[in-house]
Scaffold this active site. Structure first.
Site, PDB file in Angstrom:
ATOM      1  N   ARG A 225       9.691 -62.855  24.763  1.00  0.00           N
ATOM      2  CA  ARG A 225       8.756 -63.390  25.749  1.00  0.00           C
ATOM      3  C   ARG A 225       9.031 -62.690  27.080  1.00  0.00           C
ATOM      4  O   ARG A 225      10.178 -62.395  27.410  1.00  0.00           O
ATOM      5  CB  ARG A 225       8.951 -64.900  25.934  1.00  0.00           C
ATOM      6  CG  ARG A 225       8.418 -65.757  24.786  1.00  0.00           C
ATOM      7  CD  ARG A 225       6.886 -65.778  24.733  1.00  0.00           C
ATOM      8  NE  ARG A 225       6.381 -66.633  23.671  1.00  0.00           N
ATOM      9  CZ  ARG A 225       6.066 -66.217  22.438  1.00  0.00           C
ATOM     10  NH1 ARG A 225       6.211 -64.955  22.111  1.00  0.00           N
ATOM     11  NH2 ARG A 225       5.602 -67.075  21.539  1.00  0.00           N
ATOM     12  N   HIS A 273       1.680 -57.130  23.546  1.00  0.00           N
ATOM     13  CA  HIS A 273       2.071 -58.332  22.785  1.00  0.00           C
ATOM     14  C   HIS A 273       1.548 -58.274  21.336  1.00  0.00           C
ATOM     15  O   HIS A 273       0.753 -59.127  20.918  1.00  0.00           O
ATOM     16  CB  HIS A 273       1.586 -59.604  23.490  1.00  0.00           C
ATOM     17  CG  HIS A 273       2.393 -60.813  23.091  1.00  0.00           C
ATOM     18  ND1 HIS A 273       2.713 -61.828  23.946  1.00  0.00           N
ATOM     19  CD2 HIS A 273       2.956 -61.165  21.897  1.00  0.00           C
ATOM     20  CE1 HIS A 273       3.422 -62.755  23.322  1.00  0.00           C
ATOM     21  NE2 HIS A 273       3.582 -62.367  22.060  1.00  0.00           N
TER      22      HIS A 273
END
Ligand code: NAP
Length: 310
Positions: A225, A273
């Site tokens: 993250r 991502h």
């Protein structure tokens, strides 16, 4: 017969419907906004569902996250506090994440960043790769995904270290834990790969202290993250030469704003991502297995633990 409601801003509804029908033909599938009678819904399958949707389902028994992390479920301020949340734990997701981790390590280890620059300058010049068995990789997080990364990096011949919250034993992996264990591990590793969950303890963990503990010219790959990394500390270490490069899949702000220095930095490699995709035909197996456990009153192994934050 139970009913599952899917609500996701991005996942392919038809593929999920077909995949769940294959794994669990007796499960009725509905997709938001076609909820029907909210009282019919037993399970919610969500990724960034509209806030308040889960609270509007009076008989819902559990929420299934269409992600390994549950940040998107917890972001709903109306989420009923005692509802079980099931993380997505899937072998294929772990394998995709490990592919990316291996690619990132090999990219730097086999000097692809150097060859790209030489190619752009039309220069025939070679780098001298390090001896792999003398080279250590440290994995931050030794869970479902980190464990797969560790095994596969070990199979490539690297020395593999791993860091977890509690003590752990894993064949072929030098295991560290706790805050002291992190710096002890970093001091030995040319490459660090982050596959931690984002919690209050791991927020900002890729910072100047961790980077300073690494040997000069190390590399960091973050596929967990964006909140794990302190961007200013990474950029300062790249510019001073303490870090040789970074490979990032995740960012403090997503999408990464066009003006962010990462886009144009010659030591930064970025992807939007995409390290791990939730492939319905694989993930539906784990959803069906966990629904069967709920229905049988059996323990569900992949539950999100609120006290740990992951
Ligand atoms: P997991 O099975 O829960 O494993 C988490 C690991 O992190 C465990 O080894 C745990 O230690 C360790 N950990 C947690 N808090 C820690 C702390 N404070 N200090 C040290 N170690 C700590 O999770 P997972 O399924 O492997 O997923 C990991 C993360 O990958 C997810 O949360 C998500 O953020 C990220 N992810 C990203 C993508 C992408 O596309 N970029 C896709 C999927 C997942 P213990 O073993 O001691 O519990």
């Amino acid at each position: 017969m139970s009913t599952i409601l899917m609500a996701s801003q991005q996942d392919p509804v038809d593929l999920w419907r077909d995949s769940l029908a294959k794994e669990m033909p007796e499960l009725e599938f509905r997709a938001y906004p076609d909820v029907g009678d909210p009282g019919d819904i037993d399970y919610a399958l969500v990724y960034w569902a509209p806030h308040g949707l889960i609270a509007s389902l009076p008989n819902v028994r559990a929420v299934f996250s269409i992600a390994a992390g549950c940040d998107h479920v917890l972001a709903d301020p109306q989420l009923p506090p005692h509802l079980p949340i099931v993380r997505m734990v899937d072998d294929y997701l772990a394998a995709m994440m490990a592919e990316y981790a291996l690619y990132g390590v090999l990219h730097f280890h086999r000097d692809m960043h150097y060859y790209r620059q030489e190619q752009l300058a039309a220069r025939w010049s070679r780098a001298w790769p390090l001896y792999t068995p003398d080279t250590a990789v440290g994995i931050l997080g030794l869970g479902a995904i980190g464990g797969d990364c560790a095994r596969k990096l070990g199979a490539l011949g690297f020395q593999v270290h791993g860091w977890s919250r509690g003590p752990k034993k894993m064949d072929g992996v030098t295991c560290h834990h706790g805050p002291d264990g992190l710096l002890e591990m970093a001091g030995q590793c040319r490459y660090l790969v982050c596959v931690l969950p984002l919690t209050s303890e791991t927020q900002g963990i890729i910072n100047s202290e961790l980077i300073a503990a690494m040997p000069q010219g190390g590399y960091i790959i973050n596929i967990a993250r964006g909140g794990h990394q302190v961007d200013e500390d990474l950029l300062a270490a790249l510019d001073s030469g303490h870090l040789g490069g970074i490979f990032l899949d995740v960012y403090n702000q997503e999408p990464l704003p066009p003006e962010h220095p990462y886009w144009r930095h010659d030591k930064v490699w970025i992807t939007p991502h995409v390290a791990g995709e939730l492939v319905p035909r694989s993930c539906a197996k784990s959803v069906a297995a966990n629904i069967r456990r709920f229905e049988a009153g059996a323990p569900v192994p992949d539950l999100f633990d609120k006290s740990r934050g992951y």
